[in-house]
Enzyme design. Sequence first.
Site, PDB file in Angstrom:
ATOM      1  N   ASP A  17     -19.686   8.299  -1.412  1.00  0.00           N
ATOM      2  CA  ASP A  17     -19.263   8.829  -0.174  1.00  0.00           C
ATOM      3  C   ASP A  17     -18.134   9.598  -0.218  1.00  0.00           C
ATOM      4  O   ASP A  17     -17.293   9.643  -1.251  1.00  0.00           O
ATOM      5  CB  ASP A  17     -18.981   7.470   0.548  1.00  0.00           C
ATOM      6  N   ASP A  19     -15.626  10.859   2.973  1.00  0.00           N
ATOM      7  CA  ASP A  19     -14.241  10.601   3.599  1.00  0.00           C
ATOM      8  C   ASP A  19     -13.951   9.277   3.352  1.00  0.00           C
ATOM      9  O   ASP A  19     -14.727   8.166   3.528  1.00  0.00           O
ATOM     10  CB  ASP A  19     -14.834  10.792   5.034  1.00  0.00           C
ATOM     11  N   GLU A 312       9.038  -1.824  -5.290  1.00  0.00           N
ATOM     12  CA  GLU A 312      10.018  -2.920  -5.521  1.00  0.00           C
ATOM     13  C   GLU A 312      10.077  -2.433  -7.014  1.00  0.00           C
ATOM     14  O   GLU A 312       9.493  -3.185  -7.852  1.00  0.00           O
ATOM     15  CB  GLU A 312       9.258  -4.313  -5.487  1.00  0.00           C
TER      16      GLU A 312
HETATM   17  N1  RBF Z   1       3.889  -9.589  -6.080  1.00  0.00           N
HETATM   18  C1  RBF Z   1       2.786 -10.027  -5.649  1.00  0.00           C
HETATM   19  O1  RBF Z   1       2.409 -10.720  -4.859  1.00  0.00           O
HETATM   20  N2  RBF Z   1       1.615  -9.605  -6.793  1.00  0.00           N
HETATM   21  C2  RBF Z   1       1.966  -9.034  -7.635  1.00  0.00           C
HETATM   22  O2  RBF Z   1       0.958  -8.557  -8.640  1.00  0.00           O
HETATM   23  C3  RBF Z   1       2.972  -8.486  -8.015  1.00  0.00           C
HETATM   24  N3  RBF Z   1       3.358  -7.837  -9.214  1.00  0.00           N
HETATM   25  C4  RBF Z   1       4.836  -7.263  -9.319  1.00  0.00           C
HETATM   26  C5  RBF Z   1       5.012  -6.617 -10.466  1.00  0.00           C
HETATM   27  C6  RBF Z   1       6.312  -6.096 -10.848  1.00  0.00           C
HETATM   28  C7  RBF Z   1       6.702  -5.309 -12.135  1.00  0.00           C
HETATM   29  C8  RBF Z   1       7.239  -6.246  -9.824  1.00  0.00           C
HETATM   30  C9  RBF Z   1       8.592  -5.911 -10.217  1.00  0.00           C
HETATM   31  C10 RBF Z   1       7.167  -7.037  -8.803  1.00  0.00           C
HETATM   32  C11 RBF Z   1       5.766  -7.834  -8.701  1.00  0.00           C
HETATM   33  N4  RBF Z   1       5.467  -8.382  -7.517  1.00  0.00           N
HETATM   34  C12 RBF Z   1       4.086  -8.765  -7.183  1.00  0.00           C
HETATM   35  C13 RBF Z   1       6.427  -8.377  -6.325  1.00  0.00           C
HETATM   36  C14 RBF Z   1       7.281  -9.546  -6.046  1.00  0.00           C
HETATM   37  O3  RBF Z   1       6.528 -10.218  -5.246  1.00  0.00           O
HETATM   38  C15 RBF Z   1       8.329  -8.804  -5.210  1.00  0.00           C
HETATM   39  O4  RBF Z   1       9.390  -8.343  -6.293  1.00  0.00           O
HETATM   40  C16 RBF Z   1       9.133  -9.883  -4.327  1.00  0.00           C
HETATM   41  O5  RBF Z   1       8.594  -9.795  -3.291  1.00  0.00           O
HETATM   42  C17 RBF Z   1      10.671  -9.769  -4.401  1.00  0.00           C
HETATM   43  O6  RBF Z   1      10.851  -9.219  -3.323  1.00  0.00           O
HETATM   44 MG    MG Z   2      14.508  -6.324  -4.091  1.00  0.00          MG
END
Ligand code: RBF
Ligand code: MG
Length: 379
Positions: A17, A19, A312
């Site tokens: 597809d 779009d 993040e």
């Molecule tokens: N949060 C998730 O819910 N799922 C993820 O797969 C996930 N992977 C992350 C990978 C890295 C390298 C970092 C630094 C954060 C990750 N987090 C993930 C985010 C984490 O939930 C987040 O840093 C917090 O919400 C802190 O505010």
């Molecule tokens: Mg933070």
Amino acid sequence: MSMSNSLKKLSSCVLIDLDGTLINTDGVVSDILRKYLSKYGKQWDGREALKIVGKTPLEAATTIVEDYGLPCGVDEFNSEFYPLFSAQMDKIKSLPGANRLIRHLNGHGVPMALASNSSRANIESKISYHQGWKDCFSVIIGSDEVSKGKPSPDLFLEAARKLNKDPGECLVIEDSVPGVLAGKAAGASVIAVPSLPKQTHLYTSADEVINSLLDLKPEKWGLPPFQDWIENTLPIDPWRIGGPVIKGFGRGSKVLGIPTANLSTKDYAEELVEHPSGVYFGWAGLATRGVFKMVMSIGWNPYFNNTEKTIEPWLLHDFTEDFYGEELRLIIVGYIRPEANFPSLESLVAKIHEDRQVAEKALDLPSYAKFKDDPYLTK
Ligand code: RBF
Ligand code: MG
Ligand code: ADP
């Protein structure tokens, strides 16, 4: 839902597809509708996007005219909308991984058809802005060339016929629900790449749902694997963002033991929509402290189910103090994996530490290491 590997049919060609799957038409359409609707004193809020994605041009126009109660007919709407749209077609960007996918399949001689609910003429115009794409497709077909558009299987059946393939041998790649239904009705295998966030639950009839084209593994479908992954990372076109570090959700250090330095989302809204959610890595610069390795997540953090898409970044260095307010510069050079949900905080933390190791190792490879000296990081 993903089928067990043994049940998966092997594919010998790809029906794709346009779009929302290969190009980000939505961005340009939203811009035009925002301005257009304001003339009628109405406000485009993006809610309609869910209703028009994957629809034929006539269905989409009808939805907008009816839902906004516009004082014009569908024909009048179209006669005003299409010139505006045509004038902006050159601004429609390819989606991350689209160009890579097309070149890869074409390079390996996998026959490809472009099958879209948009008109043949519009398809041709849209792809003309993407160098080399047209020649990669053996078949291009629009909904004006069959009796019914998606979710009817006509487009995919006709595309398969023109490729001289049995529909069961075809792998359909689609972002919309009507498109997925069309692919399944045609008897093809279907990978869904939803273009709208947090809609995975609507795609249960797809054989596989992936987050973006970066996550596509052609070998699962009997097609040649990508060869550009290095040490569990995918190099991407580097992109740069920066700004003062602001307060985030207040849980990085407290809940996870993993502090993430947040940037204001207002300042990089465009980058945020452009880049698929997922875990990325690169280099981070703080003017007075130096340049550090960095691993980060982009997205809604499924574990915390945020309402806002954020970035993040975790700087891979032990700081003795906070650095709120300081200018943080990032160069993002590679991709690791899609965001995921986890059954426990411990498993989320363990996965993030694994990401850290992948990033730390990869950033020593010359192709990633060279960005460490980029003047953007510290100037
Ligand atoms: N949060 C998730 O819910 N799922 C993820 O797969 C996930 N992977 C992350 C990978 C890295 C390298 C970092 C630094 C954060 C990750 N987090 C993930 C985010 C984490 O939930 C987040 O840093 C917090 O919400 C802190 O505010
Ligand atoms: Mg933070
Ligand atoms: P917030 O909710 O403000 O993001 P966090 O608990 O995630 O709070 O902590 C992030 C803050 O911690 C950053 O803004 C920064 O000032 C500081 N910090 C200390 N070490 C690091 C690091 N290694 N990576 C990122 N931020 C760090």
